[in-house]
Write an enzyme that holds these catalytic residues in place. Structure first.
Site, PDB file in Angstrom:
ATOM      1  N   SER A   1      34.454  34.128  37.483  1.00 38.69           N
ATOM      2  CA  SER A   1      33.611  33.103  36.896  1.00 38.69           C
ATOM      3  C   SER A   1      32.135  33.475  36.878  1.00 38.69           C
ATOM      4  CB  SER A   1      33.867  31.793  37.651  1.00 38.69           C
ATOM      5  OG  SER A   1      33.515  30.692  36.883  1.00 38.69           O
TER       6      SER A   1
ATOM      7  N   ASP B   1      26.529  44.466  29.473  1.00 38.20           N
ATOM      8  CA  ASP B   1      26.283  44.466  28.032  1.00 38.20           C
ATOM      9  C   ASP B   1      24.862  44.883  27.688  1.00 38.20           C
ATOM     10  OD1 ASP B   1      28.861  43.722  27.600  1.00 38.20           O
ATOM     11  OD2 ASP B   1      28.433  41.731  26.798  1.00 38.20           O
TER      12      ASP B   1
ATOM     13  N   LYS C   1      38.369  34.666  34.863  1.00 38.15           N
ATOM     14  CA  LYS C   1      38.256  33.233  34.616  1.00 38.15           C
ATOM     15  C   LYS C   1      37.091  32.995  33.665  1.00 38.15           C
ATOM     16  CE  LYS C   1      37.698  28.652  36.595  1.00 38.15           C
ATOM     17  NZ  LYS C   1      36.620  28.289  35.651  1.00 38.15           N
TER      18      LYS C   1
END
Length: 445
Positions: A297, A308, A322
């Site tokens: 999460s 990224d 999740k």
């Protein structure tokens, strides 16, 4: 903390995002479901009239609500009294108990991870263990909330857990003395070579500010220039969405951090850098983020954002996966629905749901002697019954690629212990930073 303050708290991606339920929304019912409601009411009437023993209305209604939510996904649930109090406790980050993150797996209580420094960790409990009995009483097939309630209790009291550990032939008993679990969300140290290590154990309140303070201490305590930084998110089950954004923002000065997209109006939200902290800390310093199957999460939001944006190299094992947001919809002053309302996405548009974050460099925890045996029973989001399916329709073989052996990692736990290496993943990250020239560790083709 009162419930009014709870509702004003930050969103929790591992538990709940807190929003009110509107009266008009609650009042709207699609007329086409009328026949289905008739079946529900008819079932209620038959039970009340014909069941072998009298049944209270509260039990039947609670069972109907629980059944509806259980049919959706593993993270939607009905919360009242004690459940809401546990949510409050989770946000505050302290309680009396064992210090375990657990989930129900086909009727069994399975340990996702023990919290670092907790009584559970000190007693030797591990991720992947199954708890079958509490003080000799069978809990298999029971209620997870009831099992959690039994494991919590006054500090200084003991409880006997019967544990089945994959790889062992017989269950065994472990006595654990409950303690006050005041989770230390952030800790730090300095390794040889002036490499800073910041461990984030959960995303409770002020984690972003705590990491900022830890970085300042590392700068002060280091013998010279800090040459690298490890951000350790392993076995971190998540927490506050706002704190995940704040922590990511510490290391980024531009661009998207995460987005959440839902079906309802207002559930599509974009979070960008420079909203929590101005500028970035540790600028120009090589950085590694460590994750494992227990990183879920909020941890995945941070790892995905830094990966990224190529701010850090991600090492370790594929994360839990999740990628959904739960909202707390208050029904009245004492009860609420914890309902999955959105998915979240990394800056590149990658959905974490099911697949999780794939590390740039997969590094197994070779220092764990039970690694190979427990890996067969390791649980991730994709293993939970009724989990949301990734919109990209990931194939099983794509989720299993991380189980293939890497010829670079052949040392045994015993051999590493002889070398003085107790945490191979951290050791590998530190070695990588020591042999990497500044400003190159985050470059990827």
């Amino acid at each position: 903390m009162k419930f009014s303050a709870l509702i004003r708290s930050a969103a929790l991606v591992t538990a709940v995002a807190l929003i009110p339920a509107t009266t008009s929304g609650m009042a709207q019912v699609d007329g086409r479901v009328g026949p289905e409601f008739s079946k529900l009411f008819a079932t209620y009437q038959r039970i009340k009239a014909n069941y072998v023993e009298p049944v209270e209305d509260e039990k039947l209604i609670r069972g109907a609500i629980d059944g509806m939510l259980a049919s959706l996904d593993p993270h939607s649930a009905y919360l009242d009294g004690s459940d809401l109090q546990r949510l409050e406790t989770m946000i505050d980050g302290n309680y009396s108990g064992l210090g375990l993150s657990v989930v129900m797996d086909d009727g069994a209580v399975k340990i996702i991870s023990p919290f670092r420094g907790s009584p559970a960790e000190e007693a030797g409990l591990k991720a992947g263990d199954f708890i079958t009995h509490l003080d000799g009483n069978l809990i298999y097939g029971g209620d997870l909330d009831e099992a959690v309630s039994q494991m919590r209790g006054a500090a200084g009291t003991s409880i006997r857990l019967t544990v089945f550990r994959p790889g062992r032939d017989e269950p065994f008993d472990v006595s654990v003395t409950r303690g006050v679990i005041e989770l230390e969300p952030v800790s730090h140290s300095i390794a040889d070579g002036n490499i800073g290590v910041i461990s984030v154990n959960e995303f409770s309140r002020d984690v972003g500010a705590d990491v900022f303070a830890a970085w300042k201490k590392i700068q002060t305590e280091a013998s010279g220039r800090v040459n690298g930084l490890v951000l350790d998110l392993r076995s971190n089950p998540g927490g506050s969405l706002d704190e995940a954004v704040a922590l990511s923002d510490l290391f980024l000065d531009r661009g998207r951090i995460v987005s959440q997209r839902g079906r309802a109006r207002g559930e599509t939200i974009y979070y960008d850098a420079e909203t929590a902290f101005r500028g970035q800390i540790a600028e120009g310093i090589p950085m590694v983020v460590l994750i494992d199957a227990g990183s879920a999460s909020a941890s995945e939001i941070v790892a995905g954002a830094l990966q990224d944006h190529r701010r850090a190299v991600v090492m370790g094992d594929r994360s839990f996966g999740k990628g959904s947001v739960q909202s707390l919809l208050m029904l009245d002053n004492t009860s609420a629905l914890k309902l999955t309302t959105a998915r979240y996405y990394t800056p590149s548009g990658h959905s974490v749901q099911e697949g999780g974050i794939t590390p740039d460099i997969k590094v197994p925890q070779l220092s764990d002697p039970d690694m190979a045996r427990r890996a067969k029973f390791q649980m991730r989001e994709s293993d939970l019954r009724g989990h949301l399916v990734n919109e990209a329709a990931l194939k099983d073989e794509e989720l299993e690629r991380d189980k293939r052996e890497d010829p670079r990692f052949t040392l045994t736990a015993e051999e590493l212990k002889d070398q003085g290496v107790e945490d191979f993943q951290l050791h590998y990250a530190l070695q990588t930073l020591r042999r990497t020239a500044p400003n190159t560790v985050a470059r990827r083709n």
